[in-house]
Design a protein around this motif. Structure first.
Motif, mmCIF file in Angstrom:
data_model
loop_
_atom_site.group_PDB
_atom_site.id
_atom_site.type_symbol
_atom_site.label_atom_id
_atom_site.label_comp_id
_atom_site.label_asym_id
_atom_site.label_seq_id
_atom_site.Cartn_x
_atom_site.Cartn_y
_atom_site.Cartn_z
ATOM 1 N N HIS A 151 0.849 -1.203 0.000
ATOM 2 C CA HIS A 151 0.000 0.000 0.000
ATOM 3 C C HIS A 151 0.879 1.245 0.000
ATOM 4 C CE1 HIS A 151 -3.028 2.967 1.202
ATOM 5 N NE2 HIS A 151 -3.951 2.054 0.948
ATOM 6 N N ALA A 152 0.447 2.259 -0.752
ATOM 7 C CA ALA A 152 1.244 3.492 -0.872
ATOM 8 C C ALA A 152 1.466 4.183 0.463
ATOM 9 C CB ALA A 152 0.547 4.445 -1.853
ATOM 10 N N LEU A 153 0.573 3.948 1.427
ATOM 11 C CA LEU A 153 0.677 4.598 2.735
ATOM 12 C C LEU A 153 1.152 3.636 3.824
ATOM 13 C CD1 LEU A 153 -2.642 6.692 2.613
ATOM 14 C CD2 LEU A 153 -0.313 7.500 2.162
ATOM 15 N N HIS A 154 1.727 2.520 3.426
ATOM 16 C CA HIS A 154 2.194 1.538 4.416
ATOM 17 C C HIS A 154 3.143 2.195 5.421
ATOM 18 C CE1 HIS A 154 3.366 -2.200 6.242
ATOM 19 N NE2 HIS A 154 4.643 -1.946 5.992
ATOM 20 N N GLY A 155 2.907 1.892 6.703
ATOM 21 C CA GLY A 155 3.705 2.482 7.776
ATOM 22 C C GLY A 155 2.987 3.610 8.484
ATOM 23 N N LEU A 156 1.979 4.167 7.820
ATOM 24 C CA LEU A 156 1.196 5.239 8.433
ATOM 25 C C LEU A 156 0.169 4.640 9.393
ATOM 26 C CD1 LEU A 156 0.309 8.265 8.503
ATOM 27 C CD2 LEU A 156 -1.232 7.728 6.599
ATOM 28 N N LYS A 157 0.059 5.205 10.579
ATOM 29 C CA LYS A 157 -0.910 4.736 11.558
ATOM 30 C C LYS A 157 -1.888 5.849 11.915
ATOM 31 C CE LYS A 157 2.015 1.245 13.762
ATOM 32 N NZ LYS A 157 2.604 0.760 15.038
ATOM 33 N N ALA A 158 -3.131 5.460 12.147
ATOM 34 C CA ALA A 158 -4.139 6.406 12.637
ATOM 35 C C ALA A 158 -3.978 6.488 14.154
ATOM 36 C CB ALA A 158 -5.537 5.948 12.258
ATOM 37 N N ILE A 159 -3.597 7.640 14.627
ATOM 38 C CA ILE A 159 -3.314 7.861 16.041
ATOM 39 C C ILE A 159 -4.443 8.671 16.649
ATOM 40 C CG2 ILE A 159 -1.664 8.905 17.659
ATOM 41 C CD1 ILE A 159 -0.553 6.470 16.189
ATOM 42 N N PRO A 160 -4.823 8.355 17.907
ATOM 43 C CA PRO A 160 -4.259 7.398 18.853
ATOM 44 C C PRO A 160 -4.694 5.959 18.546
ATOM 45 C CG PRO A 160 -6.191 8.413 19.817
ATOM 46 C CD PRO A 160 -5.970 9.094 18.490
#
Length: 338
Positions: A151-160
């Protein structure tokens, strides 16, 4: 099969009433719903409509969570087509962190307003935007922080990261929405108070169950959203129900939109840039005394084999609306329904 009762509140605003007053009614109603034992309380998303003021369910949910202790609070629903799945996940991660285990994220497929509000919300080329299904898939991944490596956004997390993410539901009024809910393995809510065609609702629920593929759920969970008015007598309830009507705009493209006034229907048709016709119909409301309504709801339960209904009560007078919800609980008080 016991019948679980829940509430959908659209924060209606009456002539001469302030928005603050309309919201105070929603706040009072959620407290009453919790006291009465309703299972969940959902609020809606609408834009640029003169009869409802709930344009930001995320904000309202936060306030309602703070005013209650046990009842589940959620959206019925967030109109995902307008928004970034990442931002929606962030919003509901905040809510789920504030009230773990009490937050529902219902996703709606309708625009929630007229063409001008849709244009203002999206402000881009709608033809190049991801489909609702694509957005729903991405939203699920952000809710559970499991974007695949490619995925192009791999590594991005929705915080919290909440202790328990909001439970995801898909709302709809068609067989296609049922197919999408089944494919994603999420609970499905059919809004029969909007689409009263029994053949469509039966086909949608049946399709959902037949095509269900396990996802967040291991087995299908179908819910009906109904418009219900309960009063002391059948005649009183009939009078309250008669105050409502549904207006359908049939566009030349084949799309049908439902609103609650002729004025809004004409406005929608004008801004749609399509030829259109308008159909005024009696609102699809289940009404009567508590004995009458109990019998009708149990018949619906047998027909659709659902164990939960989400009730919206379109009564203008707030105290009569509250009374309807009280009588509905009384109607099922002889059995363990809540």
């Amino acid at each position: 099969m016991a019948l679980t009762l829940s509430i959908l509140d659209q924060t209606p605003i009456q002539n001469g009433e302030s928005a603050a007053r309309a919201f105070s009614h929603t706040i009072e109603l959620v407290k009453i719903a919790e006291r009465l034992g309703y299972h969940r309380f959902w609020v809606s998303e609408h834009h640029d409509l003169d009869h409802v003021v709930g344009s930001s369910p995320e904000v309202l949910i936060s306030h309602l969570l703070a005013k209650t202790e046990r009842i589940r609070i959620g959206s019925g629903g967030v109109m995902l087509q307008h928004y970034s799945p990442y931002k929606v996940a962030e919003n509901f991660h905040v809510l789920a962190s504030l009230a773990p285990g009490r937050v529902d994220l219902g996703i709606g497929r309708a625009p929630g307003g007229l063409p001008l509000s849709t244009r203002a919300l999206q402000q881009g080329d709608a033809t190049s935007a991801p489909s609702l299904e694509e957005k729903l898939v991405e939203l699920e991944k952000f809710l559970h922080n499991n974007l695949e490596p490619e995925h192009a956004l791999h590594g991005l997390k929705a915080i919290p990261i909440p202790p328990q993410p909001a439970d995801l539901y898909l709302l709809g009024t068609s067989v296609s929405s049922a197919e999408l809910a089944a494919a994603r393995g999420v609970p499905y809510v059919f809004a029969q108070f909007i689409n009263s065609d029994e053949a469509v609702s039966l086909e949608a629920i049946s399709t959902y169950r037949q095509k269900f593929a396990p996802g967040s759920l291991q087995k299908p969970q179908a819910i009906l959203a109904l418009s219900v008015i309960v009063s002391d007598t059948d005649e009183d309830a009939r009078g309250l129900a008669s105050e409502n009507e549904l207006v359908k705009i049939h566009l030349a493209s084949g799309k049908t939109i439902t609103v609650n006034s002729l004025k809004k229907a004409e406005e929608y048709g004008k801004h749609s840039a399509e030829a259109f016709t308008i159909e005024v119909k009696e609102a699809n409301i289940i009404f009567g005394s508590k004995e009458t309504v109990r019998a009708k709801l149990l018949d619906i339960q047998r027909t659709y084999q659902v164990d939960e209904v989400i009730i919206t009560t379109p009564v203008k007078d707030f105290q009569k609306r509250v009374h309807s919800y009280e009588l509905l609980v009384e109607a099922f008080s002889e059995s363990p329904v809540l």
